[in-house]
Design an enzyme around this catalytic site. Structure first.
Site, PDB file in Angstrom:
ATOM      1  N   ARG A  97       0.824  -1.219   0.000  1.00 22.89           N
ATOM      2  CA  ARG A  97       0.000   0.000   0.000  1.00 22.89           C
ATOM      3  C   ARG A  97       0.852   1.260   0.000  1.00 22.89           C
ATOM      4  O   ARG A  97       0.627   2.186  -0.775  1.00 22.89           O
ATOM      5  CB  ARG A  97      -0.928   0.000   1.232  1.00 22.89           C
ATOM      6  CG  ARG A  97      -2.072  -0.969   1.146  1.00 22.89           C
ATOM      7  CD  ARG A  97      -2.927  -0.899   2.401  1.00 22.89           C
ATOM      8  NE  ARG A  97      -2.184  -1.394   3.545  1.00 22.89           N
ATOM      9  CZ  ARG A  97      -2.230  -2.650   3.979  1.00 22.89           C
ATOM     10  NH1 ARG A  97      -3.009  -3.504   3.384  1.00 22.89           N
ATOM     11  NH2 ARG A  97      -1.526  -3.029   5.025  1.00 22.89           N
ATOM     12  N   HIS A 132      -5.545   1.902  14.344  1.00 23.37           N
ATOM     13  CA  HIS A 132      -5.141   1.690  12.948  1.00 23.37           C
ATOM     14  C   HIS A 132      -6.045   0.637  12.309  1.00 23.37           C
ATOM     15  O   HIS A 132      -6.749  -0.091  13.019  1.00 23.37           O
ATOM     16  CB  HIS A 132      -3.680   1.219  12.862  1.00 23.37           C
ATOM     17  CG  HIS A 132      -2.678   2.327  13.057  1.00 23.37           C
ATOM     18  ND1 HIS A 132      -2.221   2.704  14.307  1.00 23.37           N
ATOM     19  CD2 HIS A 132      -2.049   3.138  12.161  1.00 23.37           C
ATOM     20  CE1 HIS A 132      -1.364   3.698  14.165  1.00 23.37           C
ATOM     21  NE2 HIS A 132      -1.234   3.984  12.871  1.00 23.37           N
ATOM     22  N   LYS A 176      -2.868  -3.936  10.283  1.00 22.24           N
ATOM     23  CA  LYS A 176      -1.578  -3.521  10.866  1.00 22.24           C
ATOM     24  C   LYS A 176      -1.170  -4.548  11.920  1.00 22.24           C
ATOM     25  O   LYS A 176      -1.902  -4.803  12.879  1.00 22.24           O
ATOM     26  CB  LYS A 176      -1.675  -2.129  11.485  1.00 22.24           C
ATOM     27  CG  LYS A 176      -0.340  -1.614  11.995  1.00 22.24           C
ATOM     28  CD  LYS A 176      -0.434  -0.162  12.382  1.00 22.24           C
ATOM     29  CE  LYS A 176       0.845   0.386  13.003  1.00 22.24           C
ATOM     30  NZ  LYS A 176       1.976   0.454  12.093  1.00 22.24           N
ATOM     31  N   GLY A 219       4.560   2.171  16.002  1.00 22.58           N
ATOM     32  CA  GLY A 219       5.878   2.793  16.191  1.00 22.58           C
ATOM     33  C   GLY A 219       5.720   4.238  16.667  1.00 22.58           C
ATOM     34  O   GLY A 219       6.527   4.739  17.458  1.00 22.58           O
TER      35      GLY A 219
HETATM   36  P1  NAD Z   1       1.829  -3.738   2.991  1.00 21.38           P
HETATM   37  O1  NAD Z   1       1.661  -5.042   3.663  1.00 21.38           O
HETATM   38  O2  NAD Z   1       0.742  -3.228   2.102  1.00 21.38           O
HETATM   39  O3  NAD Z   1       3.182  -3.753   2.112  1.00 21.38           O
HETATM   40  C1  NAD Z   1       4.361  -4.385   2.537  1.00 21.38           C
HETATM   41  C2  NAD Z   1       5.076  -4.915   1.313  1.00 21.38           C
HETATM   42  O4  NAD Z   1       6.341  -5.464   1.737  1.00 21.38           O
HETATM   43  C3  NAD Z   1       4.303  -6.051   0.608  1.00 21.38           C
HETATM   44  O5  NAD Z   1       4.175  -5.780  -0.770  1.00 21.38           O
HETATM   45  C4  NAD Z   1       5.175  -7.268   0.852  1.00 21.38           C
HETATM   46  O6  NAD Z   1       5.092  -8.234  -0.184  1.00 21.38           O
HETATM   47  C5  NAD Z   1       6.555  -6.603   0.918  1.00 21.38           C
HETATM   48  N1  NAD Z   1       7.605  -7.470   1.449  1.00 21.38           N
HETATM   49  C6  NAD Z   1       7.516  -8.463   2.362  1.00 21.38           C
HETATM   50  N2  NAD Z   1       8.731  -9.058   2.535  1.00 21.38           N
HETATM   51  C7  NAD Z   1       9.591  -8.412   1.709  1.00 21.38           C
HETATM   52  C8  NAD Z   1      10.968  -8.562   1.433  1.00 21.38           C
HETATM   53  N3  NAD Z   1      11.721  -9.489   2.053  1.00 21.38           N
HETATM   54  N4  NAD Z   1      11.538  -7.719   0.527  1.00 21.38           N
HETATM   55  C9  NAD Z   1      10.804  -6.773  -0.093  1.00 21.38           C
HETATM   56  N5  NAD Z   1       9.479  -6.596   0.113  1.00 21.38           N
HETATM   57  C10 NAD Z   1       8.887  -7.402   1.014  1.00 21.38           C
HETATM   58  O7  NAD Z   1       2.143  -2.703   4.164  1.00 21.38           O
HETATM   59  P2  NAD Z   1       2.004  -1.094   4.122  1.00 21.38           P
HETATM   60  O8  NAD Z   1       0.673  -0.675   4.623  1.00 21.38           O
HETATM   61  O9  NAD Z   1       2.471  -0.589   2.797  1.00 21.38           O
HETATM   62  O10 NAD Z   1       3.040  -0.680   5.269  1.00 21.38           O
HETATM   63  C11 NAD Z   1       4.390  -1.013   5.131  1.00 21.38           C
HETATM   64  C12 NAD Z   1       5.153  -0.642   6.406  1.00 21.38           C
HETATM   65  O11 NAD Z   1       5.186   0.777   6.532  1.00 21.38           O
HETATM   66  C13 NAD Z   1       4.521  -1.158   7.705  1.00 21.38           C
HETATM   67  O12 NAD Z   1       5.572  -1.482   8.614  1.00 21.38           O
HETATM   68  C14 NAD Z   1       3.734   0.033   8.212  1.00 21.38           C
HETATM   69  O13 NAD Z   1       3.510  -0.001   9.611  1.00 21.38           O
HETATM   70  C15 NAD Z   1       4.675   1.144   7.817  1.00 21.38           C
HETATM   71  N6  NAD Z   1       4.090   2.471   7.669  1.00 21.38           N
HETATM   72  C16 NAD Z   1       4.892   3.488   8.031  1.00 21.38           C
HETATM   73  C17 NAD Z   1       4.469   4.790   7.859  1.00 21.38           C
HETATM   74  C18 NAD Z   1       5.409   5.914   8.223  1.00 21.38           C
HETATM   75  O14 NAD Z   1       5.018   7.081   8.138  1.00 21.38           O
HETATM   76  N7  NAD Z   1       6.655   5.615   8.604  1.00 21.38           N
HETATM   77  C19 NAD Z   1       3.208   5.052   7.315  1.00 21.38           C
HETATM   78  C20 NAD Z   1       2.401   3.979   6.925  1.00 21.38           C
HETATM   79  C21 NAD Z   1       2.871   2.678   7.090  1.00 21.38           C
END
Ligand code: NAD
Length: 246
Positions: free
Chosen positions: A13, A154, A158, A164
Protein backbone atom coordinates in the site's frame (compact mmCIF):
# COMPACT_ATOMS: atom_id res chain seq x y z
CA UNK A 1 19.91 16.36 -10.93
CA UNK A 2 17.06 13.99 -10.17
CA UNK A 3 17.66 11.52 -7.32
CA UNK A 4 17.32 7.80 -8.17
CA UNK A 5 15.02 5.99 -5.70
CA UNK A 6 14.53 2.25 -5.26
CA UNK A 7 11.23 1.50 -3.54
CA UNK A 8 11.51 -1.64 -1.35
CA UNK A 9 8.11 -3.19 -0.65
CA UNK A 10 6.88 -1.58 -3.87
CA UNK A 11 3.87 -3.90 -4.22
CA UNK A 12 2.43 -2.78 -0.88
CA UNK A 13 0.00 0.00 0.00
CA UNK A 14 2.72 2.48 0.92
CA UNK A 15 4.77 1.31 -2.06
CA UNK A 16 1.92 2.40 -4.35
CA UNK A 17 1.65 5.82 -2.69
CA UNK A 18 5.40 6.32 -2.99
CA UNK A 19 5.33 5.47 -6.72
CA UNK A 20 2.57 8.04 -7.24
CA UNK A 21 4.42 10.70 -5.24
CA UNK A 22 7.72 10.03 -7.03
CA UNK A 23 5.97 10.47 -10.40
CA UNK A 24 4.77 13.94 -9.40
CA UNK A 25 8.15 15.16 -8.10
CA UNK A 26 10.81 16.05 -10.67
CA UNK A 27 13.53 16.04 -7.98
CA UNK A 28 13.32 12.22 -7.78
CA UNK A 29 12.80 9.31 -10.16
CA UNK A 30 12.08 5.61 -9.73
CA UNK A 31 15.23 3.53 -10.35
CA UNK A 32 13.70 0.18 -9.39
CA UNK A 33 10.78 -1.45 -7.59
CA UNK A 34 11.52 -4.38 -5.26
CA UNK A 35 9.33 -6.82 -3.38
CA UNK A 36 9.63 -10.30 -1.84
CA UNK A 37 11.08 -13.17 -3.88
CA UNK A 38 7.75 -15.05 -4.04
CA UNK A 39 5.52 -12.09 -4.92
CA UNK A 40 3.13 -13.20 -7.69
CA UNK A 41 3.54 -9.92 -9.62
CA UNK A 42 7.33 -10.16 -10.06
CA UNK A 43 8.15 -9.25 -13.65
CA UNK A 44 4.95 -7.21 -14.18
CA UNK A 45 5.08 -3.46 -14.69
CA UNK A 46 4.76 -2.06 -11.18
CA UNK A 47 2.51 0.82 -12.28
CA UNK A 48 0.07 -1.48 -14.09
CA UNK A 49 0.12 -3.87 -11.12
CA UNK A 50 -1.19 -1.05 -8.94
CA UNK A 51 -3.80 0.04 -11.50
CA UNK A 52 -1.77 3.16 -12.31
CA UNK A 53 -0.25 4.21 -15.63
CA UNK A 54 2.55 2.05 -17.05
CA UNK A 55 5.82 3.09 -15.38
CA UNK A 56 8.20 0.96 -17.48
CA UNK A 57 9.80 -0.72 -14.47
CA UNK A 58 8.94 -4.33 -13.60
CA UNK A 59 8.64 -5.49 -10.00
CA UNK A 60 11.93 -7.19 -9.08
CA UNK A 61 13.09 -9.41 -6.22
CA UNK A 62 16.46 -7.63 -6.37
CA UNK A 63 17.43 -4.27 -7.84
CA UNK A 64 19.06 -4.34 -11.25
CA UNK A 65 22.54 -2.91 -11.87
CA UNK A 66 22.56 0.79 -10.97
CA UNK A 67 24.87 3.30 -12.65
CA UNK A 68 24.50 6.10 -10.09
CA UNK A 69 24.06 6.30 -6.34
CA UNK A 70 20.68 7.17 -4.81
CA UNK A 71 18.31 6.39 -1.97
CA UNK A 72 16.59 3.12 -1.05
CA UNK A 73 13.09 3.89 0.27
CA UNK A 74 11.94 0.96 2.38
CA UNK A 75 8.26 0.39 3.16
CA UNK A 76 8.47 -3.39 3.26
CA UNK A 77 7.11 -5.62 6.01
CA UNK A 78 9.98 -8.02 6.62
CA UNK A 79 12.44 -6.82 3.98
CA UNK A 80 14.29 -4.05 5.82
CA UNK A 81 17.35 -6.19 6.56
CA UNK A 82 17.78 -7.06 2.84
CA UNK A 83 17.18 -3.42 1.85
CA UNK A 84 19.92 -2.39 4.24
CA UNK A 85 22.34 -5.07 2.97
CA UNK A 86 21.80 -3.90 -0.58
CA UNK A 87 22.22 -0.21 0.34
CA UNK A 88 25.46 -0.98 2.21
CA UNK A 89 26.91 -3.09 -0.63
CA UNK A 90 26.09 -0.44 -3.21
CA UNK A 91 26.81 2.65 -1.09
CA UNK A 92 23.27 4.00 -1.37
CA UNK A 93 21.53 5.96 1.38
CA UNK A 94 18.51 4.41 3.07
CA UNK A 95 15.20 5.83 4.31
CA UNK A 96 12.97 3.33 6.10
CA UNK A 97 9.36 3.80 7.15
CA UNK A 98 8.91 0.19 8.22
CA UNK A 99 7.59 -0.18 11.77
CA UNK A 100 7.68 -2.97 14.32
CA UNK A 101 11.28 -3.80 13.37
CA UNK A 102 12.79 -6.63 15.44
CA UNK A 103 15.60 -5.55 17.80
CA UNK A 104 18.39 -7.16 15.67
CA UNK A 105 17.23 -5.17 12.61
CA UNK A 106 17.13 -1.96 14.67
CA UNK A 107 20.70 -2.65 15.79
CA UNK A 108 21.71 -3.34 12.19
CA UNK A 109 20.31 0.06 11.14
CA UNK A 110 22.38 1.74 13.85
CA UNK A 111 25.57 -0.07 12.76
CA UNK A 112 24.91 0.65 9.07
CA UNK A 113 24.72 4.38 9.88
CA UNK A 114 28.47 4.31 10.52
CA UNK A 115 28.92 3.59 6.80
CA UNK A 116 25.95 5.17 5.01
CA UNK A 117 23.33 7.83 5.78
CA UNK A 118 20.26 6.14 7.33
CA UNK A 119 16.93 7.66 8.28
CA UNK A 120 14.32 5.56 10.05
CA UNK A 121 10.96 7.07 10.95
CA UNK A 122 7.88 5.36 12.34
CA UNK A 123 5.81 8.26 11.04
CA UNK A 124 6.63 10.60 8.16
CA UNK A 125 3.84 13.04 8.95
CA UNK A 126 5.02 16.60 9.52
CA UNK A 127 2.08 17.09 11.95
CA UNK A 128 3.22 14.15 14.07
CA UNK A 129 6.73 15.62 14.25
CA UNK A 130 5.30 18.84 15.63
CA UNK A 131 3.09 16.93 18.06
CA UNK A 132 6.08 14.91 19.33
CA UNK A 133 7.78 18.18 20.26
CA UNK A 134 4.67 19.58 21.95
CA UNK A 135 4.14 16.38 23.94
CA UNK A 136 7.80 16.38 24.97
CA UNK A 137 7.39 19.96 26.15
CA UNK A 138 4.24 19.08 28.12
CA UNK A 139 6.05 16.12 29.72
CA UNK A 140 8.90 18.31 30.87
CA UNK A 141 6.62 21.09 32.24
CA UNK A 142 3.75 19.21 33.90
CA UNK A 143 4.11 17.89 37.45
CA UNK A 144 4.51 14.12 37.90
CA UNK A 145 0.95 13.75 39.20
CA UNK A 146 -0.25 14.02 35.58
CA UNK A 147 -0.56 10.46 34.34
CA UNK A 148 -0.54 9.72 30.62
CA UNK A 149 -2.84 7.67 28.41
CA UNK A 150 -1.72 7.08 24.82
CA UNK A 151 -4.32 5.57 22.50
CA UNK A 152 -3.66 4.60 18.89
CA UNK A 153 -6.09 3.22 16.31
CA UNK A 154 -5.14 1.69 12.95
CA UNK A 155 -6.69 -0.50 10.22
CA UNK A 156 -7.18 -4.16 11.03
CA UNK A 157 -4.25 -5.36 8.88
CA UNK A 158 -1.58 -3.52 10.87
CA UNK A 159 0.43 -6.23 12.61
CA UNK A 160 2.65 -4.37 15.07
CA UNK A 161 1.19 -2.93 18.26
CA UNK A 162 1.60 -0.48 19.82
CA UNK A 163 2.33 1.51 16.68
CA UNK A 164 5.88 2.79 16.19
CA UNK A 165 4.45 6.29 16.60
CA UNK A 166 2.83 5.47 19.96
CA UNK A 167 6.22 4.12 21.09
CA UNK A 168 7.86 7.33 19.89
CA UNK A 169 5.41 9.40 22.02
CA UNK A 170 6.07 7.16 25.02
CA UNK A 171 9.85 7.43 24.60
CA UNK A 172 9.70 11.22 24.33
CA UNK A 173 7.67 11.38 27.58
CA UNK A 174 9.98 8.93 29.39
CA UNK A 175 12.95 11.01 28.23
CA UNK A 176 11.55 14.09 30.00
CA UNK A 177 9.75 12.82 33.11
CA UNK A 178 8.86 9.90 35.33
CA UNK A 179 5.11 9.37 35.32
CA UNK A 180 2.60 6.56 34.84
CA UNK A 181 1.98 5.88 31.12
CA UNK A 182 -0.67 3.52 29.79
CA UNK A 183 -0.79 2.65 26.07
CA UNK A 184 -3.82 1.18 24.28
CA UNK A 185 -4.00 -0.09 20.69
CA UNK A 186 -7.12 -0.65 18.59
CA UNK A 187 -7.21 -2.38 15.18
CA UNK A 188 -10.43 -1.72 13.30
CA UNK A 189 -11.68 -1.24 9.72
CA UNK A 190 -9.71 1.02 7.41
CA UNK A 191 -8.48 3.64 9.91
CA UNK A 192 -5.23 5.07 8.49
CA UNK A 193 -3.83 6.29 11.79
CA UNK A 194 -5.11 8.07 14.92
CA UNK A 195 -3.09 8.95 18.01
CA UNK A 196 -4.22 10.68 21.18
CA UNK A 197 -2.09 11.58 24.17
CA UNK A 198 -3.87 12.62 27.36
CA UNK A 199 -2.15 14.11 30.42
CA UNK A 200 -4.58 13.61 33.30
CA UNK A 201 -4.38 14.80 36.92
CA UNK A 202 -7.11 14.53 39.57
CA UNK A 203 -8.26 18.06 38.69
CA UNK A 204 -7.69 18.57 34.97
CA UNK A 205 -6.74 17.05 31.64
CA UNK A 206 -4.75 18.20 28.63
CA UNK A 207 -5.13 16.20 25.45
CA UNK A 208 -3.39 16.16 22.10
CA UNK A 209 -4.53 14.28 19.04
CA UNK A 210 -3.60 13.65 15.44
CA UNK A 211 -5.56 12.00 12.65
CA UNK A 212 -4.13 10.88 9.32
CA UNK A 213 -6.76 11.50 6.65
CA UNK A 214 -4.80 10.00 3.74
CA UNK A 215 -1.75 7.76 3.25
CA UNK A 216 -0.47 10.46 0.89
CA UNK A 217 0.87 12.41 3.84
CA UNK A 218 3.28 9.57 4.71
CA UNK A 219 4.48 9.21 1.12
CA UNK A 220 4.92 12.99 0.83
CA UNK A 221 6.96 13.08 4.07
CA UNK A 222 8.99 10.05 2.94
CA UNK A 223 9.95 11.75 -0.32
CA UNK A 224 10.89 14.91 1.62
CA UNK A 225 13.18 12.64 3.69
CA UNK A 226 14.64 11.10 0.50
CA UNK A 227 15.39 14.55 -0.90
CA UNK A 228 16.90 15.71 2.39
CA UNK A 229 19.17 12.68 2.91
CA UNK A 230 20.42 12.50 -0.69
CA UNK A 231 23.56 14.56 0.03
CA UNK A 232 24.14 13.66 3.68
CA UNK A 233 27.24 12.03 5.16
CA UNK A 234 26.92 8.69 7.03
CA UNK A 235 24.89 8.93 10.24
CA UNK A 236 21.58 8.04 11.81
CA UNK A 237 18.96 10.68 11.09
CA UNK A 238 15.29 11.22 11.93
CA UNK A 239 12.38 13.33 10.67
CA UNK A 240 13.40 15.90 13.29
CA UNK A 241 16.44 16.61 11.12
CA UNK A 242 14.33 16.82 7.96
CA UNK A 243 11.98 19.47 9.31
CA UNK A 244 14.73 21.34 11.12
CA UNK A 245 13.71 20.61 14.72
CA UNK A 246 17.21 19.27 15.46
P1 NAD B 1 1.83 -3.74 2.99
O1 NAD B 1 1.66 -5.04 3.66
O2 NAD B 1 0.74 -3.23 2.10
O3 NAD B 1 3.18 -3.75 2.11
C1 NAD B 1 4.36 -4.39 2.54
C2 NAD B 1 5.08 -4.92 1.31
O4 NAD B 1 6.34 -5.46 1.74
C3 NAD B 1 4.30 -6.05 0.61
O5 NAD B 1 4.17 -5.78 -0.77
C4 NAD B 1 5.17 -7.27 0.85
O6 NAD B 1 5.09 -8.23 -0.18
C5 NAD B 1 6.55 -6.60 0.92
N1 NAD B 1 7.61 -7.47 1.45
C6 NAD B 1 7.52 -8.46 2.36
N2 NAD B 1 8.73 -9.06 2.54
C7 NAD B 1 9.59 -8.41 1.71
C8 NAD B 1 10.97 -8.56 1.43
N3 NAD B 1 11.72 -9.49 2.05
N4 NAD B 1 11.54 -7.72 0.53
C9 NAD B 1 10.80 -6.77 -0.09
N5 NAD B 1 9.48 -6.60 0.11
C10 NAD B 1 8.89 -7.40 1.01
O7 NAD B 1 2.14 -2.70 4.16
P2 NAD B 1 2.00 -1.09 4.12
O8 NAD B 1 0.67 -0.67 4.62
O9 NAD B 1 2.47 -0.59 2.80
O10 NAD B 1 3.04 -0.68 5.27
C11 NAD B 1 4.39 -1.01 5.13
C12 NAD B 1 5.15 -0.64 6.41
O11 NAD B 1 5.19 0.78 6.53
C13 NAD B 1 4.52 -1.16 7.70
O12 NAD B 1 5.57 -1.48 8.61
C14 NAD B 1 3.73 0.03 8.21
O13 NAD B 1 3.51 0.00 9.61
C15 NAD B 1 4.67 1.14 7.82
N6 NAD B 1 4.09 2.47 7.67
C16 NAD B 1 4.89 3.49 8.03
C17 NAD B 1 4.47 4.79 7.86
C18 NAD B 1 5.41 5.91 8.22
O14 NAD B 1 5.02 7.08 8.14
N7 NAD B 1 6.65 5.62 8.60
C19 NAD B 1 3.21 5.05 7.32
C20 NAD B 1 2.40 3.98 6.93
C21 NAD B 1 2.87 2.68 7.09
Amino acid sequence: MSIPVIVWGAAGRMGKRCLETIRKDSAVHLADAVDRTDHPALGSDVGLFHGLEKIGIPLHANPGQQTESGVVLDFSVGGTSQALDWALSNNWRLVSGATGLPEPVQQKLIRAAETIAVLSAPNFSIGIQLLLSLVEQAASLLPGEFEVAICETHHNRKVDRPSGTANAFRNRIIGKSRRKIDVASLRVGEVIGEHSIRFVSHAEEISFSHTANSRDLFAYGAIQAVRWISDKVPGLYSMKNVIGLE
